[in-house]
Design a protein around this motif. Structure first.
Motif, PDB file in Angstrom:
ATOM      1  N   GLY A  97       0.830  -1.198   0.000  1.00  0.00           N
ATOM      2  CA  GLY A  97       0.000   0.000   0.000  1.00  0.00           C
ATOM      3  C   GLY A  97       0.862   1.244   0.000  1.00  0.00           C
ATOM      4  N   TYR A  98       0.282   2.356  -0.472  1.00  0.00           N
ATOM      5  CA  TYR A  98       1.014   3.630  -0.488  1.00  0.00           C
ATOM      6  C   TYR A  98       0.039   4.783  -0.327  1.00  0.00           C
ATOM      7  CZ  TYR A  98       4.493   7.143  -1.702  1.00  0.00           C
ATOM      8  OH  TYR A  98       5.354   8.206  -1.666  1.00  0.00           O
ATOM      9  N   ASN A  99       0.467   5.793   0.447  1.00  0.00           N
ATOM     10  CA  ASN A  99      -0.329   6.984   0.666  1.00  0.00           C
ATOM     11  C   ASN A  99       0.099   8.070  -0.319  1.00  0.00           C
ATOM     12  OD1 ASN A  99      -1.728   9.229   1.707  1.00  0.00           O
ATOM     13  ND2 ASN A  99       0.026   9.698   3.021  1.00  0.00           N
ATOM     14  N   PHE A 100      -0.816   8.482  -1.214  1.00  0.00           N
ATOM     15  CA  PHE A 100      -0.545   9.534  -2.186  1.00  0.00           C
ATOM     16  C   PHE A 100      -1.082  10.890  -1.723  1.00  0.00           C
ATOM     17  CE2 PHE A 100      -0.169   5.716  -4.705  1.00  0.00           C
ATOM     18  CZ  PHE A 100       0.898   5.995  -5.541  1.00  0.00           C
ATOM     19  N   GLY A 101      -1.490  11.013  -0.502  1.00  0.00           N
ATOM     20  CA  GLY A 101      -2.062  12.261  -0.011  1.00  0.00           C
ATOM     21  C   GLY A 101      -3.535  12.070   0.285  1.00  0.00           C
ATOM     22  N   PRO A 102      -4.422  12.807  -0.400  1.00  0.00           N
ATOM     23  CA  PRO A 102      -5.847  12.634  -0.132  1.00  0.00           C
ATOM     24  C   PRO A 102      -6.378  11.301  -0.621  1.00  0.00           C
ATOM     25  CG  PRO A 102      -5.512  14.155  -1.950  1.00  0.00           C
ATOM     26  CD  PRO A 102      -4.157  13.905  -1.344  1.00  0.00           C
ATOM     27  N   VAL A 103      -5.674  10.662  -1.555  1.00  0.00           N
ATOM     28  CA  VAL A 103      -6.093   9.361  -2.085  1.00  0.00           C
ATOM     29  C   VAL A 103      -5.108   8.305  -1.611  1.00  0.00           C
ATOM     30  CG1 VAL A 103      -6.475   7.977  -4.154  1.00  0.00           C
ATOM     31  CG2 VAL A 103      -7.198  10.379  -4.106  1.00  0.00           C
ATOM     32  N   ASN A 104      -5.629   7.216  -1.102  1.00  0.00           N
ATOM     33  CA  ASN A 104      -4.806   6.095  -0.664  1.00  0.00           C
ATOM     34  C   ASN A 104      -5.098   4.876  -1.529  1.00  0.00           C
ATOM     35  OD1 ASN A 104      -3.433   6.710   2.213  1.00  0.00           O
ATOM     36  ND2 ASN A 104      -5.340   7.857   1.982  1.00  0.00           N
ATOM     37  N   LEU A 105      -4.036   4.175  -1.910  1.00  0.00           N
ATOM     38  CA  LEU A 105      -4.152   2.989  -2.747  1.00  0.00           C
ATOM     39  C   LEU A 105      -3.568   1.781  -2.022  1.00  0.00           C
ATOM     40  CD1 LEU A 105      -3.082   4.289  -6.287  1.00  0.00           C
ATOM     41  CD2 LEU A 105      -5.398   4.030  -5.373  1.00  0.00           C
ATOM     42  N   GLN A 106      -4.130   0.625  -2.339  1.00  0.00           N
ATOM     43  CA  GLN A 106      -3.660  -0.635  -1.780  1.00  0.00           C
ATOM     44  C   GLN A 106      -3.839  -1.709  -2.841  1.00  0.00           C
ATOM     45  OE1 GLN A 106      -5.810  -2.531   1.592  1.00  0.00           O
ATOM     46  NE2 GLN A 106      -3.943  -2.138   2.731  1.00  0.00           N
ATOM     47  N   ALA A 107      -2.831  -2.539  -3.029  1.00  0.00           N
ATOM     48  CA  ALA A 107      -2.898  -3.609  -4.026  1.00  0.00           C
ATOM     49  C   ALA A 107      -2.398  -4.904  -3.396  1.00  0.00           C
ATOM     50  CB  ALA A 107      -2.061  -3.260  -5.256  1.00  0.00           C
ATOM     51  N   TYR A 108      -3.002  -6.019  -3.792  1.00  0.00           N
ATOM     52  CA  TYR A 108      -2.517  -7.304  -3.333  1.00  0.00           C
ATOM     53  C   TYR A 108      -2.853  -8.383  -4.345  1.00  0.00           C
ATOM     54  CZ  TYR A 108      -7.269  -7.509  -1.146  1.00  0.00           C
ATOM     55  OH  TYR A 108      -8.612  -7.460  -0.887  1.00  0.00           O
ATOM     56  N   VAL A 109      -2.086  -9.463  -4.296  1.00  0.00           N
ATOM     57  CA  VAL A 109      -2.272 -10.613  -5.179  1.00  0.00           C
ATOM     58  C   VAL A 109      -2.426 -11.841  -4.300  1.00  0.00           C
ATOM     59  CG1 VAL A 109      -1.281 -12.056  -6.983  1.00  0.00           C
ATOM     60  CG2 VAL A 109      -0.931  -9.574  -7.040  1.00  0.00           C
ATOM     61  N   THR A 110      -3.406 -12.683  -4.612  1.00  0.00           N
ATOM     62  CA  THR A 110      -3.637 -13.901  -3.842  1.00  0.00           C
ATOM     63  C   THR A 110      -3.702 -15.115  -4.762  1.00  0.00           C
ATOM     64  OG1 THR A 110      -6.048 -13.543  -3.923  1.00  0.00           O
ATOM     65  CG2 THR A 110      -4.868 -12.705  -1.992  1.00  0.00           C
ATOM     66  N   ARG A 111      -3.385 -16.271  -4.209  1.00  0.00           N
ATOM     67  CA  ARG A 111      -3.420 -17.527  -4.951  1.00  0.00           C
ATOM     68  C   ARG A 111      -3.925 -18.623  -4.038  1.00  0.00           C
ATOM     69  NH1 ARG A 111      -3.567 -20.380  -9.824  1.00  0.00           N
ATOM     70  NH2 ARG A 111      -2.587 -22.407  -9.538  1.00  0.00           N
ATOM     71  N   ASP A 112      -4.881 -19.417  -4.536  1.00  0.00           N
ATOM     72  CA  ASP A 112      -5.381 -20.554  -3.772  1.00  0.00           C
ATOM     73  C   ASP A 112      -4.258 -21.558  -3.521  1.00  0.00           C
ATOM     74  OD1 ASP A 112      -7.904 -19.484  -3.826  1.00  0.00           O
ATOM     75  OD2 ASP A 112      -8.749 -20.935  -5.242  1.00  0.00           O
ATOM     76  N   VAL A 113      -4.160 -22.016  -2.289  1.00  0.00           N
ATOM     77  CA  VAL A 113      -3.266 -23.132  -1.980  1.00  0.00           C
ATOM     78  C   VAL A 113      -4.066 -24.399  -1.730  1.00  0.00           C
ATOM     79  CG1 VAL A 113      -1.407 -21.682  -1.103  1.00  0.00           C
ATOM     80  CG2 VAL A 113      -3.210 -22.432   0.456  1.00  0.00           C
ATOM     81  N   VAL A 114      -5.347 -24.236  -1.410  1.00  0.00           N
ATOM     82  CA  VAL A 114      -6.270 -25.356  -1.232  1.00  0.00           C
ATOM     83  C   VAL A 114      -7.598 -24.957  -1.825  1.00  0.00           C
ATOM     84  CG1 VAL A 114      -7.481 -26.835   0.412  1.00  0.00           C
ATOM     85  CG2 VAL A 114      -5.131 -26.112   0.901  1.00  0.00           C
ATOM     86  N   GLU A 115      -8.239 -25.857  -2.567  1.00  0.00           N
ATOM     87  CA  GLU A 115      -9.595 -25.610  -3.062  1.00  0.00           C
ATOM     88  C   GLU A 115     -10.363 -26.918  -3.097  1.00  0.00           C
ATOM     89  OE1 GLU A 115     -11.242 -26.471  -6.055  1.00  0.00           O
ATOM     90  OE2 GLU A 115      -9.592 -27.660  -6.890  1.00  0.00           O
ATOM     91  N   ARG A 116     -11.689 -26.807  -2.933  1.00  0.00           N
ATOM     92  CA  ARG A 116     -12.548 -27.987  -2.949  1.00  0.00           C
ATOM     93  C   ARG A 116     -13.749 -27.718  -3.835  1.00  0.00           C
ATOM     94  NH1 ARG A 116     -15.267 -29.864   2.628  1.00  0.00           N
ATOM     95  NH2 ARG A 116     -16.227 -27.804   2.363  1.00  0.00           N
ATOM     96  N   ASN A 117     -13.894 -28.520  -4.883  1.00  0.00           N
ATOM     97  CA  ASN A 117     -15.059 -28.498  -5.779  1.00  0.00           C
ATOM     98  C   ASN A 117     -15.226 -27.199  -6.568  1.00  0.00           C
ATOM     99  OD1 ASN A 117     -15.834 -31.138  -5.074  1.00  0.00           O
ATOM    100  ND2 ASN A 117     -16.979 -30.400  -3.302  1.00  0.00           N
ATOM    101  N   TYR A 118     -14.122 -26.459  -6.772  1.00  0.00           N
ATOM    102  CA  TYR A 118     -14.168 -25.296  -7.653  1.00  0.00           C
ATOM    103  C   TYR A 118     -13.727 -25.623  -9.071  1.00  0.00           C
ATOM    104  CZ  TYR A 118     -14.935 -21.938  -3.885  1.00  0.00           C
ATOM    105  OH  TYR A 118     -15.461 -21.209  -2.847  1.00  0.00           O
ATOM    106  N   GLY A 119     -13.041 -26.728  -9.231  1.00  0.00           N
ATOM    107  CA  GLY A 119     -12.552 -27.110 -10.542  1.00  0.00           C
ATOM    108  C   GLY A 119     -11.158 -26.618 -10.850  1.00  0.00           C
ATOM    109  N   GLY A 120     -10.510 -25.928  -9.910  1.00  0.00           N
ATOM    110  CA  GLY A 120      -9.159 -25.428 -10.133  1.00  0.00           C
ATOM    111  C   GLY A 120      -8.809 -24.320  -9.163  1.00  0.00           C
ATOM    112  N   HIS A 121      -7.509 -24.022  -9.064  1.00  0.00           N
ATOM    113  CA  HIS A 121      -7.026 -22.956  -8.193  1.00  0.00           C
ATOM    114  C   HIS A 121      -7.168 -21.601  -8.885  1.00  0.00           C
ATOM    115  CE1 HIS A 121      -5.204 -26.558  -6.476  1.00  0.00           C
ATOM    116  NE2 HIS A 121      -5.023 -25.879  -5.353  1.00  0.00           N
ATOM    117  N   GLU A 122      -7.335 -20.557  -8.078  1.00  0.00           N
ATOM    118  CA  GLU A 122      -7.507 -19.215  -8.625  1.00  0.00           C
ATOM    119  C   GLU A 122      -6.353 -18.302  -8.231  1.00  0.00           C
ATOM    120  OE1 GLU A 122     -11.159 -16.150  -8.816  1.00  0.00           O
ATOM    121  OE2 GLU A 122     -10.092 -16.152  -6.895  1.00  0.00           O
ATOM    122  N   THR A 123      -5.942 -17.468  -9.185  1.00  0.00           N
ATOM    123  CA  THR A 123      -5.028 -16.357  -8.931  1.00  0.00           C
ATOM    124  C   THR A 123      -5.809 -15.065  -9.145  1.00  0.00           C
ATOM    125  OG1 THR A 123      -3.125 -17.624  -9.726  1.00  0.00           O
ATOM    126  CG2 THR A 123      -2.882 -15.225  -9.588  1.00  0.00           C
TER     127      THR A 123
END
Length: 297
Positions: free
Chosen positions: A238-264
C-alpha cells in the motif's frame, strides 16, 4: 496529508467489511454473497473517525478450470457514513455497496451486470490504545441478474484488530445466512463462513505484509450438493498519495474444494475521504496510517 488525515482514509477501508458482491451461481460455483478476501488488508476491527467516505475495491481473477479458465472482474463501490453517534459504547457506522460484476466461466462469452446490493450497520469499540473489535449486521437485497446470486441473505461479521507499532493484525469472520436457499432457477445457496486475515506493517508512507483468506459452504439439507471451499495466501503493498490512498494485493489458492481449479486474483483498492470531522478526539491512533473484497467461485 498529515498523520491523522492519513489514518482517517486508511481506517475508512473498514467500510469494506460492508462491501460485497454476489458470487456466480451455477453447478461449479459456491454461494458466498460476501466476496472471500474482500476485507483483506483492512483494520476492520478498529474504530472509524466521524466522516463520509467513498471506497472502491476492484479485482480480476482467473481460475484454472478445464478445458478453459474461468475469469471474473468485480467492482465494489461503497459509501460509508461513520456517524457521530454511539450505541453500547461503540461508534455507529452505516454503509451501502452496489457491486458490478463481469465473468466468463470456462471460456464462455462474458456476462456483466449488478450483484446483490448490501445495506449494513456496524458497531466498533475501541478497547485500549491499540486494540479494537467490531460487529456488523447487514442484508443483501435480491436481484434478477441470473449469472450471480439472486436471493436475499443476512450477514454477520465479527472482527478484531491490533494496531500498535505500525502493525495491522486483523481477523474478520463473516457468517452468511440465506433467507431462501433456492434460487428461482433451482440453484442451491448454502450458508457460509469466510475468514479474512491481515498482518501488515507501515514503513513511512508504505505498507507491506502477508494476507490470507478462506471460505467454506456450511452443511445443507439438500442431498447431492457438493460443498465448496478454498484457502488463499498472498502479499499486499500500500502507499499513501495524499488525499487518495491505494492498496494492491495478489492472492493464490493453496487449497480448493469443488471449484474445478485454483484461482489467482489481483486486487486494487482506492479510498477517498469526502468529508471527515476535524477533531483530535475522533481520530484513531496514527500507528496504522496508510491505505486501507470477487473471487470467481
Amino acid at each position: 496529508m498529515n498523520g491523522r488525515s492519513l489514518t482517517t482514509a486508511c481506517r475508512f477501508g473498514t467500510v469494506l467489511l460492508a462491501g460485497a458482491a454476489s458470487l456466480f451461481s451455477g453447478q461449479a460455483m459456491a454461494a458466498s454473497a460476501a466476496q472471500p478476501g474482500q476485507t483483506v488488508g483492512l483494520p476492520v476491527g478498529a474504530q472509524l473517525p466521524v466522516g463520509l467516505y467513498f471506497v472502491n475495491t476492484s479485482s480480476f481473477g482467473v481460475r484454472d478450470t478445464q478445458p478453459f479458465g474461468s475469469e471474473s472482474n468485480i467492482n465494489l463501490p461503497t459509501f460509508l457514513w461513520a456517524t457521530p453517534w454511539t450505541l453500547f459504547g461503540a461508534r455507529l457506522n452505516l454503509a451501502t455497496t452496489q457491486p458490478v460484476v463481469a465473468s466468463s466461466v470456462r471460456g464462455a462469452p462474458y456476462q456483466s451486470g449488478i450483484g446483490v446490493p448490501l445495506m449494513a450497520a456496524q458497531l466498533a469499540w475501541k478497547i485500549g490504545e491499540n486494540f479494537g473489535v467490531s460487529y456488523l449486521f447487514g442484508g443483501y437485497h435480491p436481484v434478477e441478474t441470473r449469472f450471480v446470486i439472486q436471493n436475499a441473505s443476512l450477514s454477520h461479521r465479527f472482527a478484531a484488530t491490533y494496531s500498535g507499532n505500525g502493525l495491522n493484525l486483523t481477523a474478520n469472520l463473516l457468517y452468511g445466512i440465506y433467507i431462501d436457499p433456492i434460487s428461482p432457477q433451482g440453484t442451491v445457496y448454502p450458508d457460509y463462513l469466510n475468514l479474512d486475515l491481515t498482518a501488515t506493517k507501515k514503513f513511512g508512507k508504505w505498507e507491506i505484509g502477508p494476507v490470507a483468506f478462506g471460505s467454506m459452504d456450511l452443511p445443507t439439507r439438500f442431498p447431492g450438493y457438493r460443498r465448496q471451499g478454498q484457502f488463499a495466501v498472498g502479499g499486499l503493498v500500500g502507499y499513501n498519495f495524499g488525499p487518495v490512498n491505494l492498496q494492491a494485493y495478489v492472492t493464490r489458492d493453496v487449497v480448493e474444494r469443488n471449484y474445478g481449479g485454483h484461482e489467482t486474483r489481483g486486487w486494487l483498492r482506492v479510498i477517498v475521504p469526502i468529508y471527515k470531522e476535524n477533531t483530535n478526539s475522533a481520530a484513531p491512533s496514527p500507528s496504522v496510517t496508510g491505505p486501507a473484497r470477487f473471487a470467481g467461485r
